[in-house]
Design an enzyme around this catalytic site. Structure first.
Site, short mmCIF file in Angstrom:
data_model
loop_
_atom_site.label_atom_id
_atom_site.label_comp_id
_atom_site.label_asym_id
_atom_site.label_seq_id
_atom_site.Cartn_x
_atom_site.Cartn_y
_atom_site.Cartn_z
N GLN A 78 -20.02 -54.18 77.46
CA GLN A 78 -20.93 -53.37 78.27
C GLN A 78 -22.34 -53.92 78.22
O GLN A 78 -23.20 -53.42 77.50
CB GLN A 78 -20.90 -51.93 77.73
CG GLN A 78 -21.66 -50.93 78.53
CD GLN A 78 -20.87 -50.39 79.68
OE1 GLN A 78 -19.70 -50.11 79.55
NE2 GLN A 78 -21.51 -50.24 80.81
N PHE A 79 -22.60 -54.99 78.99
CA PHE A 79 -23.93 -55.62 78.95
C PHE A 79 -25.02 -54.67 79.41
O PHE A 79 -26.18 -54.82 79.03
CB PHE A 79 -23.95 -56.91 79.78
CG PHE A 79 -24.03 -56.72 81.26
CD1 PHE A 79 -25.26 -56.71 81.90
CD2 PHE A 79 -22.88 -56.53 82.01
CE1 PHE A 79 -25.35 -56.53 83.27
CE2 PHE A 79 -22.95 -56.35 83.38
CZ PHE A 79 -24.19 -56.35 84.01
N THR A 80 -24.69 -53.65 80.19
CA THR A 80 -25.71 -52.73 80.71
C THR A 80 -26.37 -51.88 79.62
O THR A 80 -27.38 -51.23 79.88
CB THR A 80 -25.13 -51.82 81.80
OG1 THR A 80 -24.04 -51.07 81.26
CG2 THR A 80 -24.66 -52.63 83.00
#
Length: 148
Positions: A78-80
């Site tokens: 989950q890079f966000t």
């Protein structure tokens, strides 16, 4: 490293109409990795998650770790989680590690969780994923390696 942990009754990840990972009782981990993360960060966060006592005992107190209740892990990259929303209307993701750095660390993190006796299911790194879960509690906790 930043992980949003959600205690769940059940959860699954679907990619292109195929379930890539599913668990019953356990944790859904949304995993974000930044540029400065190392294997030491991976080890710290994995141990912290394995040892967290956030399951109820007979008296209703959060006093049990995931392995004591037979729980599993569903890990989702989950890079966000490293979105910066300070300026403008579009988040900046400059603090998120590039995929060529983040993907091996995410896989290393999932492997490290197994060294603590945990069963780990996953999504697919970089894919568009549908994540479904029934949050238990609800209990949601943020675990960060920079907090060590």
């Amino acid at each position: 490293m930043r992980v949003v942990l959600q205690r769940s009754k059940n959860a699954s990840v679907t990619v292109d109409d195929q379930i890539t990972g599913a668990i019953d009782k356990g944790y859904v981990l949304l995993v974000g990795i930044t540029h400065s993360d190392t294997i030491e960060d991976i080890q710290y966060v994995a141990k912290k998650i394995a040892d967290l006592r956030i399951w109820e005992d007979e008296e209703g107190k959060m006093n049990r770790a995931i392995h004591e209740v037979g729980g599993s892990i569903l890990s989702v990259s989950q890079f966000t989680l490293y979105a910066d929303t300070k300026k403008g209307k579009r988040p900046s993701f400059i603090e998120a590690a590039r995929p060529e750095q983040a993907e091996p660390l995410w896989h290393a993190f999932n492997k490290e969780l197994t060294t603590h006796g945990l069963h780990v299911e996953t999504g697919i790194f970089g894919a568009m994923m549908d994540v479904a879960l029934v949050n238990d509690g609800p209990v949601t906790i943020i675990v960060e390696s920079k907090a060590k």
